[in-house]
Design a protein around this motif. Structure first.
Motif, PDB file in Angstrom:
ATOM      1  N   ASP A   1       3.592  12.132  -8.241  1.00 24.45           N
ATOM      2  CA  ASP A   1       4.589  12.644  -8.976  1.00 24.45           C
ATOM      3  C   ASP A   1       4.567  11.658 -10.377  1.00 24.45           C
ATOM      4  O   ASP A   1       5.194  10.517 -10.470  1.00 24.45           O
ATOM      5  CB  ASP A   1       5.882  11.893  -8.321  1.00 24.45           C
ATOM      6  CG  ASP A   1       7.254  12.298  -8.558  1.00 24.45           C
ATOM      7  OD1 ASP A   1       7.438  12.463  -9.908  1.00 24.45           O
ATOM      8  OD2 ASP A   1       7.924  12.599  -7.942  1.00 24.45           O
ATOM      9  N   PRO A   2       4.139  12.222 -11.429  1.00 21.45           N
ATOM     10  CA  PRO A   2       3.817  11.596 -12.614  1.00 21.45           C
ATOM     11  C   PRO A   2       5.131  10.937 -13.398  1.00 21.45           C
ATOM     12  O   PRO A   2       5.245   9.976 -13.822  1.00 21.45           O
ATOM     13  CB  PRO A   2       3.070  12.524 -13.548  1.00 21.45           C
ATOM     14  CG  PRO A   2       2.626  13.415 -12.465  1.00 21.45           C
ATOM     15  CD  PRO A   2       3.375  13.515 -11.332  1.00 21.45           C
ATOM     16  N   GLU A   3       6.235  12.022 -12.985  1.00 22.02           N
ATOM     17  CA  GLU A   3       7.651  11.595 -13.902  1.00 22.02           C
ATOM     18  C   GLU A   3       8.113  10.125 -13.097  1.00 22.02           C
ATOM     19  O   GLU A   3       8.662   9.349 -13.995  1.00 22.02           O
ATOM     20  CB  GLU A   3       8.512  12.839 -13.530  1.00 22.02           C
ATOM     21  CG  GLU A   3       9.789  12.504 -14.383  1.00 22.02           C
ATOM     22  CD  GLU A   3      10.785  13.618 -13.956  1.00 22.02           C
ATOM     23  OE1 GLU A   3      12.029  13.441 -14.120  1.00 22.02           O
ATOM     24  OE2 GLU A   3      10.463  14.761 -13.688  1.00 22.02           O
ATOM     25  N   TYR A   4       8.118   9.829 -11.535  1.00 20.60           N
ATOM     26  CA  TYR A   4       8.526   9.019 -11.091  1.00 20.60           C
ATOM     27  C   TYR A   4       7.405   7.885 -11.361  1.00 20.60           C
ATOM     28  O   TYR A   4       7.977   6.589 -11.567  1.00 20.60           O
ATOM     29  CB  TYR A   4       8.474   9.201  -9.662  1.00 20.60           C
ATOM     30  CG  TYR A   4       9.303   8.013  -8.686  1.00 20.60           C
ATOM     31  CD1 TYR A   4      10.375   7.723  -8.664  1.00 20.60           C
ATOM     32  CD2 TYR A   4       8.283   7.048  -8.006  1.00 20.60           C
ATOM     33  CE1 TYR A   4      10.936   6.701  -8.166  1.00 20.60           C
ATOM     34  CE2 TYR A   4       8.590   6.066  -7.305  1.00 20.60           C
ATOM     35  CZ  TYR A   4      10.161   6.041  -7.470  1.00 20.60           C
ATOM     36  OH  TYR A   4      10.808   4.748  -6.759  1.00 20.60           O
ATOM     37  N   TYR A   5       6.489   7.833 -11.697  1.00 22.91           N
ATOM     38  CA  TYR A   5       5.303   6.884 -11.933  1.00 22.91           C
ATOM     39  C   TYR A   5       5.789   6.127 -13.440  1.00 22.91           C
ATOM     40  O   TYR A   5       5.885   4.901 -13.688  1.00 22.91           O
ATOM     41  CB  TYR A   5       4.137   7.386 -12.045  1.00 22.91           C
ATOM     42  CG  TYR A   5       3.018   6.374 -12.538  1.00 22.91           C
ATOM     43  CD1 TYR A   5       2.765   5.044 -11.936  1.00 22.91           C
ATOM     44  CD2 TYR A   5       1.885   6.752 -13.531  1.00 22.91           C
ATOM     45  CE1 TYR A   5       1.860   4.085 -12.674  1.00 22.91           C
ATOM     46  CE2 TYR A   5       0.991   5.940 -13.770  1.00 22.91           C
ATOM     47  CZ  TYR A   5       0.977   4.565 -13.482  1.00 22.91           C
ATOM     48  OH  TYR A   5       0.225   3.699 -13.840  1.00 22.91           O
ATOM     49  N   LYS A   6       6.246   7.104 -14.329  1.00 23.55           N
ATOM     50  CA  LYS A   6       6.510   6.820 -15.733  1.00 23.55           C
ATOM     51  C   LYS A   6       8.046   5.956 -15.539  1.00 23.55           C
ATOM     52  O   LYS A   6       7.968   4.910 -16.441  1.00 23.55           O
ATOM     53  CB  LYS A   6       6.832   8.080 -16.420  1.00 23.55           C
ATOM     54  CG  LYS A   6       6.918   7.759 -17.983  1.00 23.55           C
ATOM     55  CD  LYS A   6       7.257   8.904 -18.829  1.00 23.55           C
ATOM     56  CE  LYS A   6       7.408   8.544 -20.208  1.00 23.55           C
ATOM     57  NZ  LYS A   6       8.822   7.655 -20.441  1.00 23.55           N
ATOM     58  N   GLU A   7       8.696   6.549 -14.783  1.00 28.10           N
ATOM     59  CA  GLU A   7      10.003   5.803 -14.558  1.00 28.10           C
ATOM     60  C   GLU A   7       9.799   4.394 -14.144  1.00 28.10           C
ATOM     61  O   GLU A   7      10.447   3.345 -14.567  1.00 28.10           O
ATOM     62  CB  GLU A   7      10.764   6.296 -13.500  1.00 28.10           C
ATOM     63  CG  GLU A   7      11.433   7.719 -14.004  1.00 28.10           C
ATOM     64  CD  GLU A   7      12.296   8.538 -13.174  1.00 28.10           C
ATOM     65  OE1 GLU A   7      12.350   8.077 -11.972  1.00 28.10           O
ATOM     66  OE2 GLU A   7      12.516   9.909 -13.245  1.00 28.10           O
ATOM     67  N   CYS A   8       8.872   4.289 -13.211  1.00 31.26           N
ATOM     68  CA  CYS A   8       8.507   3.009 -12.715  1.00 31.26           C
ATOM     69  C   CYS A   8       7.837   1.879 -13.705  1.00 31.26           C
ATOM     70  O   CYS A   8       8.208   0.794 -14.012  1.00 31.26           O
ATOM     71  CB  CYS A   8       7.535   2.758 -11.647  1.00 31.26           C
ATOM     72  SG  CYS A   8       8.278   3.449 -10.043  1.00 31.26           S
ATOM     73  N   LEU A   9       6.901   2.600 -14.628  1.00 32.55           N
ATOM     74  CA  LEU A   9       6.512   1.786 -15.894  1.00 32.55           C
ATOM     75  C   LEU A   9       7.546   1.449 -16.732  1.00 32.55           C
ATOM     76  O   LEU A   9       7.715   0.262 -17.242  1.00 32.55           O
ATOM     77  CB  LEU A   9       5.241   2.611 -16.305  1.00 32.55           C
ATOM     78  CG  LEU A   9       4.295   2.924 -15.750  1.00 32.55           C
ATOM     79  CD1 LEU A   9       3.065   3.708 -16.617  1.00 32.55           C
ATOM     80  CD2 LEU A   9       3.375   1.582 -15.189  1.00 32.55           C
TER      81      LEU A   9
ATOM     82  N   VAL B   1       1.009  -1.286   0.037  1.00 32.22           N
ATOM     83  CA  VAL B   1      -0.112   0.189  -0.098  1.00 32.22           C
ATOM     84  C   VAL B   1       0.769   1.260  -0.008  1.00 32.22           C
ATOM     85  O   VAL B   1       1.525   1.407   1.051  1.00 32.22           O
ATOM     86  CB  VAL B   1      -0.948  -0.111   1.260  1.00 32.22           C
ATOM     87  CG1 VAL B   1      -1.652   1.419   1.228  1.00 32.22           C
ATOM     88  CG2 VAL B   1      -1.761  -1.138   1.134  1.00 32.22           C
ATOM     89  N   ILE B   2       0.987   1.627  -0.986  1.00 28.12           N
ATOM     90  CA  ILE B   2       1.941   2.910  -1.208  1.00 28.12           C
ATOM     91  C   ILE B   2       1.499   4.117  -2.027  1.00 28.12           C
ATOM     92  O   ILE B   2       0.537   4.298  -2.336  1.00 28.12           O
ATOM     93  CB  ILE B   2       3.120   2.168  -2.402  1.00 28.12           C
ATOM     94  CG1 ILE B   2       2.225   1.428  -3.758  1.00 28.12           C
ATOM     95  CG2 ILE B   2       3.881   1.146  -1.553  1.00 28.12           C
ATOM     96  CD1 ILE B   2       2.256   2.499  -4.708  1.00 28.12           C
ATOM     97  N   ARG B   3       2.305   5.107  -1.878  1.00 26.20           N
ATOM     98  CA  ARG B   3       2.157   6.251  -2.834  1.00 26.20           C
ATOM     99  C   ARG B   3       3.292   6.148  -3.606  1.00 26.20           C
ATOM    100  O   ARG B   3       4.595   5.851  -3.510  1.00 26.20           O
ATOM    101  CB  ARG B   3       2.288   7.671  -2.240  1.00 26.20           C
ATOM    102  CG  ARG B   3       1.320   8.053  -1.243  1.00 26.20           C
ATOM    103  CD  ARG B   3       1.306   9.209  -0.487  1.00 26.20           C
ATOM    104  NE  ARG B   3       2.460   9.259   0.476  1.00 26.20           N
ATOM    105  CZ  ARG B   3       3.500  10.118   0.453  1.00 26.20           C
ATOM    106  NH1 ARG B   3       3.476  11.059  -0.655  1.00 26.20           N
ATOM    107  NH2 ARG B   3       4.488  10.073   1.209  1.00 26.20           N
ATOM    108  N   VAL B   4       3.104   6.464  -5.019  1.00 28.52           N
ATOM    109  CA  VAL B   4       4.270   6.281  -6.162  1.00 28.52           C
ATOM    110  C   VAL B   4       4.974   7.571  -6.018  1.00 28.52           C
ATOM    111  O   VAL B   4       4.851   8.632  -7.059  1.00 28.52           O
ATOM    112  CB  VAL B   4       3.769   5.825  -7.437  1.00 28.52           C
ATOM    113  CG1 VAL B   4       4.609   5.714  -8.584  1.00 28.52           C
ATOM    114  CG2 VAL B   4       2.741   4.558  -7.454  1.00 28.52           C
ATOM    115  N   VAL B   5       5.873   7.609  -5.150  1.00 27.65           N
ATOM    116  CA  VAL B   5       6.848   8.744  -5.005  1.00 27.65           C
ATOM    117  C   VAL B   5       8.109   8.173  -4.528  1.00 27.65           C
ATOM    118  O   VAL B   5       8.351   7.012  -4.133  1.00 27.65           O
ATOM    119  CB  VAL B   5       6.550   9.835  -4.078  1.00 27.65           C
ATOM    120  CG1 VAL B   5       4.963  10.278  -4.297  1.00 27.65           C
ATOM    121  CG2 VAL B   5       6.267   9.204  -2.531  1.00 27.65           C
ATOM    122  N   PRO B   6       9.308   8.967  -4.959  1.00 31.96           N
ATOM    123  CA  PRO B   6      10.741   8.354  -4.630  1.00 31.96           C
ATOM    124  C   PRO B   6      11.117   7.819  -3.206  1.00 31.96           C
ATOM    125  O   PRO B   6      11.528   6.795  -3.097  1.00 31.96           O
ATOM    126  CB  PRO B   6      11.651   9.575  -5.078  1.00 31.96           C
ATOM    127  CG  PRO B   6      10.851  10.197  -6.024  1.00 31.96           C
ATOM    128  CD  PRO B   6       9.177  10.186  -5.307  1.00 31.96           C
TER     129      PRO B   6
END
Length: 470
Positions: A328-336, A291-296
């Motif tokens: 953090d859309p940029e970090y989310y994209k990096e994860c994808l 259970v997370i927030r997609v942030v660094p």
């Protein structure tokens, strides 16, 4: 009783642990009125709340650090600073020991210094020149000027906030929220409480050391800046609260008087998870989840890399990442992009859901953060009778291993940013079903004994009464 909660960078704009804590505190005390004094990064967030505000919140005062960023100057004003005023501003730039009370008076909403006018004045230029002659002799003046100005603008902005009427002021961090709480205490004489979920000055220090946007010449300046902010919050506070013993010790190291410090752990509503039974041993595919927030700071990348290692041995395994992806859309994209490059299927970003329903679908609850306080996800996982694998940050070790409470291990603790060791811990638990059930049972007993919402609320109710009567 009316309590002013001062929140920085969280409630009600951002979903997460601290925001959930504030919501729980307020909803759990309907007999009291609450005022929320927010500090957010930019004015684009105005009115964009992620939470339905409880009915006993009677006022929300929104404050934004960029409010005066583009503000012009009315005219060239020739300020004549008193010696203690000049020294206070100079110390704020060059030291971590500052006469904050002078600054509280200078930049109050009814103070004699307008923020933008002051930062464009000859008096400020003289202070900057003196700072460059002492602390910044080897750094170009213009670089010093604009860097320091960017540091001071938000802090002076915060000091200009109007004081809400309240019986108690309660900030949920040090930093800008702590400065505001200290300022309100100074101006009203009313009780002031600090609750730190993570140790703010340590978190900012780690962030600044790693940050590419902070010039190497100014890293120590920023660190000293935040250390000074924490110190005045500790100094003015009547009580200083941490979530676990290790955090209390760090507060004392950072300058908090030990006699003011105490530990109040988080609590959860156990009944919310009572419908969840033990992990079933029916041969279903291994289900992992966080259970997370997609942030660094949550280091989702380590969880993804760890799952890829698990997948080699357990090809049927699935990973569910439960929580918002839009912070953090940029970090989310990096994860994808990482998932795509690893050719690793069966990773699903679930988004915002009722987490109490999702824990039942998991076999093991994961946490891969690089910094935490006392994460609700681990308490909720324990309440859901699920074993845990978490990084050794904040109170994670204490939650999983206990504090000589006799309950035994509730999972495994692994170093931060180490996917291989996280994967090995997951596989050890997953492949020993008896150990999995024992760990799940240990965790449930621990959370039931020490981390219930009712105890949390009663402790804070008593604390509010205690400080009001002193």
């Amino acid at each position: 009783m009316k309590i002013c909660v001062i929140a920085e960078g969280c409630y009600p704009y951002v979903a997460g642990g601290v925001s959930s804590w504030i919501q729980m505190l307020i909803k759990g005390m309907p007999e009291h009125e609450f005022c929320i004094c927010t500090i957010a990064a930019n004015m684009e967030q105005k009115g964009k709340f992620k939470y339905e505000l409880p009915s006993n919140i009677v006022e929300v005062k929104e404050n934004f650090l960029d409010e005066f960023l583009d503000g012009g100057t009315a005219k060239k004003i020739k300020y004549r600073l008193l010696p203690e005023e000049k020294q206070a501003v100079l110390d704020l730039i060059t030291k971590d020991s500052v006469n904050w009370e002078v600054l509280f008076r200078m930049f109050a909403v009814d103070g004699k210094y307008h923020i933008n006018d002051f930062l464009a004045s000859e008096a400020f230029l003289e202070i900057m020149t003196e700072a460059c002659q002492t602390k910044f002799r080897c750094t170009p003046f213009l670089k010093v000027f604009w860097t320091i100005r960017s540091m001071l603008l938000p802090i002076f902005n915060v000091l200009s906030c109007a004081v809400p009427e309240a019986d108690i002021y309660h900030s949920v961090s040090t930093g800008y929220a702590g400065i505001l709480g200290a300022c309100f205490k100074y101006k009203t004489g009313k009780p002031y409480i600090v609750t730190e979920h993570g140790i703010y000055v340590r978190e900012r220090e780690e962030e600044i050391i790693k940050a590419g946007w902070v010039d190497v010449h100014f890293k120590h300046t920023w660190i000293d800046f935040f250390a000074g902010m924490a110190r005045i919050a500790y100094d003015k506070a009547d009580r200083i609260i941490s979530l676990f013993q290790g955090a209390k010790e760090l507060q004392i190291i950072a300058g908090a008087p030990e006699k003011k410090c105490r530990v109040i752990p988080n609590g959860i509503k156990l009944s919310r998870f009572s419908h969840i039974g033990p992990v079933e041993d029916d041969g279903h595919p291994l289900a992992l989840g966080g259970v997370i927030r997609v942030v660094p700071i949550k280091d989702i990348k380590t969880m993804i890399y760890a799952f890829e290692v698990v997948k080699r041995r357990r090809p049927e395994a699935k990973l569910y990442l439960i929580g918002p992806t839009d912070e953090d859309p940029e970090y989310y994209k990096e994860c994808l992009d990482i998932i795509k490059s690893l050719h690793c299927p069966d990773i699903e970003f679930v988004g915002r859901v009722d987490v109490a329903e999702w824990y039942a679908k998991l076999d093991i609850v994961l946490l891969s953060s690089v910094s935490e306080g006392q994460p609700f996800v681990l308490l909720e996982g324990m309440a859901s009778k699920r074993p845990l694998v978490a990084t050794n940050v904040g109170s994670c070790r204490e939650l999983i291993e206990g504090n000589n409470d006799g309950f035994g291990m509730a999972g495994e603790v692994v170093p931060a940013m180490n996917p291989n060791l996280m994967a090995k811990a997951i596989l050890r638990i997953a492949e020993d079903r008896d150990a999995l059930r024992t760990m799940a049972d240990n965790g449930y007993k621990r959370v039931a004994q020490f981390y219930q919402e009712e105890d949390f609320l009663k402790t804070y109710q008593d604390l509010y009464e205690e400080v009001r009567e002193t």
